[in-house]
Design an enzyme around this catalytic site. Structure first.
Site, PDB file in Angstrom:
ATOM      1  N   THR A 178     -30.645 -32.117  17.070  1.00  0.00           N
ATOM      2  CA  THR A 178     -30.009 -33.295  16.474  1.00  0.00           C
ATOM      3  C   THR A 178     -30.612 -34.606  16.972  1.00  0.00           C
ATOM      4  OG1 THR A 178     -28.381 -33.343  18.231  1.00  0.00           O
ATOM      5  CG2 THR A 178     -27.790 -32.099  16.264  1.00  0.00           C
TER       6      THR A 178
ATOM      7  N   ASP B  14     -29.510 -25.950  26.802  1.00  0.00           N
ATOM      8  CA  ASP B  14     -30.691 -26.794  27.021  1.00  0.00           C
ATOM      9  C   ASP B  14     -31.225 -26.710  28.440  1.00  0.00           C
ATOM     10  OD1 ASP B  14     -30.285 -27.785  24.368  1.00  0.00           O
ATOM     11  OD2 ASP B  14     -28.759 -29.128  25.171  1.00  0.00           O
TER      12      ASP B  14
ATOM     13  N   GLY C 285     -31.973 -24.577  19.613  1.00  0.00           N
ATOM     14  CA  GLY C 285     -33.325 -25.011  19.291  1.00  0.00           C
ATOM     15  C   GLY C 285     -34.154 -25.177  20.527  1.00  0.00           C
ATOM     16  N   HIS C 286     -35.344 -24.640  20.485  1.00  0.00           N
ATOM     17  CA  HIS C 286     -36.233 -25.040  21.551  1.00  0.00           C
ATOM     18  C   HIS C 286     -37.630 -25.294  21.029  1.00  0.00           C
ATOM     19  CE1 HIS C 286     -36.699 -20.650  22.104  1.00  0.00           C
ATOM     20  NE2 HIS C 286     -37.944 -21.020  22.220  1.00  0.00           N
TER      21      HIS C 286
ATOM     22  N   GLN D  44     -27.577 -21.576  23.373  1.00  0.00           N
ATOM     23  CA  GLN D  44     -26.548 -22.432  23.993  1.00  0.00           C
ATOM     24  C   GLN D  44     -26.422 -22.055  25.484  1.00  0.00           C
ATOM     25  OE1 GLN D  44     -25.359 -21.004  20.681  1.00  0.00           O
ATOM     26  NE2 GLN D  44     -26.450 -22.739  19.888  1.00  0.00           N
TER      27      GLN D  44
ATOM     28  N   LYS E 290     -34.458 -22.416  28.752  1.00  0.00           N
ATOM     29  CA  LYS E 290     -34.605 -20.957  28.620  1.00  0.00           C
ATOM     30  C   LYS E 290     -35.899 -20.598  27.902  1.00  0.00           C
ATOM     31  CE  LYS E 290     -30.749 -20.831  26.228  1.00  0.00           C
ATOM     32  NZ  LYS E 290     -30.103 -22.118  26.466  1.00  0.00           N
TER      33      LYS E 290
HETATM   34  P1  IMP Z   1     -21.737 -26.168  17.164  1.00  0.00           P
HETATM   35  O1  IMP Z   1     -22.435 -25.064  17.881  1.00  0.00           O
HETATM   36  O2  IMP Z   1     -22.630 -26.910  16.194  1.00  0.00           O
HETATM   37  O3  IMP Z   1     -20.465 -25.720  16.537  1.00  0.00           O
HETATM   38  O4  IMP Z   1     -21.318 -27.252  18.267  1.00  0.00           O
HETATM   39  C1  IMP Z   1     -20.357 -26.986  19.257  1.00  0.00           C
HETATM   40  C2  IMP Z   1     -20.733 -27.603  20.587  1.00  0.00           C
HETATM   41  O5  IMP Z   1     -21.854 -26.906  21.118  1.00  0.00           O
HETATM   42  C3  IMP Z   1     -21.160 -29.067  20.497  1.00  0.00           C
HETATM   43  O6  IMP Z   1     -20.770 -29.728  21.677  1.00  0.00           O
HETATM   44  C4  IMP Z   1     -22.668 -28.978  20.447  1.00  0.00           C
HETATM   45  O7  IMP Z   1     -23.300 -30.156  20.904  1.00  0.00           O
HETATM   46  C5  IMP Z   1     -22.907 -27.815  21.372  1.00  0.00           C
HETATM   47  N1  IMP Z   1     -24.168 -27.106  21.114  1.00  0.00           N
HETATM   48  C6  IMP Z   1     -24.451 -26.273  20.099  1.00  0.00           C
HETATM   49  N2  IMP Z   1     -25.698 -25.800  20.205  1.00  0.00           N
HETATM   50  C7  IMP Z   1     -26.217 -26.310  21.324  1.00  0.00           C
HETATM   51  C8  IMP Z   1     -27.475 -26.157  21.998  1.00  0.00           C
HETATM   52  O8  IMP Z   1     -28.372 -25.414  21.593  1.00  0.00           O
HETATM   53  N3  IMP Z   1     -27.612 -26.864  23.154  1.00  0.00           N
HETATM   54  C9  IMP Z   1     -26.626 -27.642  23.656  1.00  0.00           C
HETATM   55  N4  IMP Z   1     -25.454 -27.817  23.065  1.00  0.00           N
HETATM   56  C10 IMP Z   1     -25.235 -27.158  21.917  1.00  0.00           C
END
Ligand code: IMP
Length: 428
Positions: A295, A13, A40-41, A218, A16
């Site tokens: 989310t 976040d 997601g952006h 991420q 990017k």
């Molecule tokens: P997962 O990717 O859904 O398995 O989540 C694993 C961890 O990565 C959790 O702490 C999520 O909140 C975090 N996470 C996954 N995608 C993102 C993102 O795009 N931005 C920030 N945190 C993320």
């Protein structure tokens, strides 16, 4: 310099999307290399707001190609919904989006598995369980989904296994295999024209002189290997992932540009030494609109963590650093920056490797004077208040990488590109 990785230096976040959008014109192809629809952006097309999760944002630029690499896990329903919403806004995806035939396919039972096992606050999209199947060598890939003769038997085997695990956990959702099969067969037909060997496509394009941008999702500290394990995502978000996640060799990738916020945020559980649990954290959250785009969860907010970004710089080999959301710090009297960690009587400048290690440290701060003047929208470095420039110089000196670009607001023109910086050279 033709082929460049743009990735997040912290926990995701970092903004990017805006930077990718800013420099996109210089490239022919934008490729994603890891993750899934957990990323997601938000992008604005005219008045309409979109959240791109799986499709690289290059798709928004006419004439550019977009690639979903082999390193991703693809939920076909999520992808097709995204395509549909782009098409209905007049963004023609057809003929420009390519999906790797080696990308893994995400099924509804992956979400069920995640409900049983999530202990770290994931995005609940089934991402981790899908990567588990990949590593367990039982996952199904795009090429399997398109293989009419064998797909149904393969899905049956995988679904039966998930059913057994679910019932052991007392979850009896009555998985409707026939329905799932029909849904996925329909998805397959819609995706078929887009699926190909994208490693071949990218390597041929590079050989023909085309320029590729690798768009990270991420952030580095969520990388499965190098991040704050086990509070990480299940893919390789750091620069190394660009190669394994697309099939483009490291020798064909020329530079890495990282994006960091002027402070730090993370979503989900896990260590966060500089988290501001007081009123300051709330202020940053409100001013920076720090709520998850996928989310909607409030992001945890805190101060810039130098040991963390230095580690990230080492792992990725930053050529230039972009600092975003500088304007969110406008108005603060003092800005704490974490310069080291304290563990008992020891001062550490490296990140711990275990959860217990993280729990045992405290941040050591140096406080820099704030600027208490609006910087929002500033597009020239010299126009930044002296204290803001001093803050950026402080960061670049201690990270050992230039801050080549600064974002002072969400719009394209709210950006400073420093003259004569490596950033400028890379994207000239
Ligand atoms: P997962 O990717 O859904 O398995 O989540 C694993 C961890 O990565 C959790 O702490 C999520 O909140 C975090 N996470 C996954 N995608 C993102 C993102 O795009 N931005 C920030 N945190 C993320």
């Amino acid at each position: 310099m033709s082929n460049i990785i743009i990735l997040g230096a912290q926990w995701g976040d970092e903004g990017k999307g805006k930077i990718v959008d800013l420099v996109c014109d210089r490239f022919d192809i934008v490729a994603r290399y890891q993750g899934g629809h957990n990323a997601g952006h938000t992008v604005l097309i005219g008045e309409k707001k979109f959240i791109l999760k799986l499709i690289p944002s290059g798709i928004l630029h006419p004439g550019k190609q977009a690639v979903i690499g082999n390193g991703l896990v693809v939920d076909p329903a999520a992808l097709l919904t995204e395509i549909q919403s782009l098409e209905s806004a007049g963004v023609h995806v057809s003929g420009r989006l390519f999906i790797s035939n080696r990308a893994h396919v995400l099924f509804p039972f992956h979400r069920t598995m995640e409900r049983m096992l999530d202990a770290i606050g994931t995005t609940s999209r089934g991402i981790g369980p899908c990567y588990e199947d990949k590593a367990g060598r039982r996952g199904l890939r795009m090429a399997d989904l398109l293989d009419d003769r064998n797909f149904s038997a393969q899905l049956k085997t995988l679904a039966a296994e998930k059913g057994t695990v679910a019932s052991a956990f007392g979850i009896n959702e009555g998985l409707d295999l026939a329905r799932m099969l029909a849904d996925y067969q329909a998805f397959a037909e819609r995706m078929r024209p887009m699926v190909c060997d994208t490693a071949r496509l990218l390597n041929d394009a590079i050989r023909a002189g085309k320029k590729v941008m690798f768009e990270g999702a991420q952030g580095t500290l969520l990388d499965l290997d190098h991040g704050t394990y086990p509070f990480v995502t299940s893919s390789s978000a750091s620069a190394g992932g660009a190669s394994t996640g697309t099939g483009v060799p490291p020798t064909r990738i020329d530079a890495v540009v990282a994006v960091a916020k002027a402070y730090t945020t993370r979503v989900g559980g896990g260590p966060f030494p500089t988290e501001a649990l007081d009123d300051m954290g709330d202020q940053i959250r409100q001013r920076g609109n720090e709520f998850g785009s996928v989310t909607g969860r409030p992001r945890r907010c805190g101060w810039f963590d130098l040991p963390l970004v230095r580690y990230s710089a080492m792992l990725n080999g930053f050529d230039s650093l972009v600092v975003t959301k500088l304007d969110v710090l406008d108005g603060l009297e003092k800005i704490p920056v974490c310069v080291a960690y304290r563990s008992g009587r020891h001062e550490l400048t490296e990140m711990p490797a275990t959860t217990a290690g993280w729990a045992a440290i405290e941040p050591v701060y140096e406080c820099l004077p704030g600027w208490q003047t609006p910087t929002a929208g500033t597009s020239r470095y010299e126009e930044l208040p002296q204290q803001a420039r001093a803050y950026l110089t402080y960061l670049e000196d201690r990270i050992g990488v230039e801050v080549g670009c600064i974002s002072t607001g969400p719009e394209r023109n709210q950006t400073i590109i420093r003259p004569d910086s490596r950033f400028q050279q890379l994207f000239a």
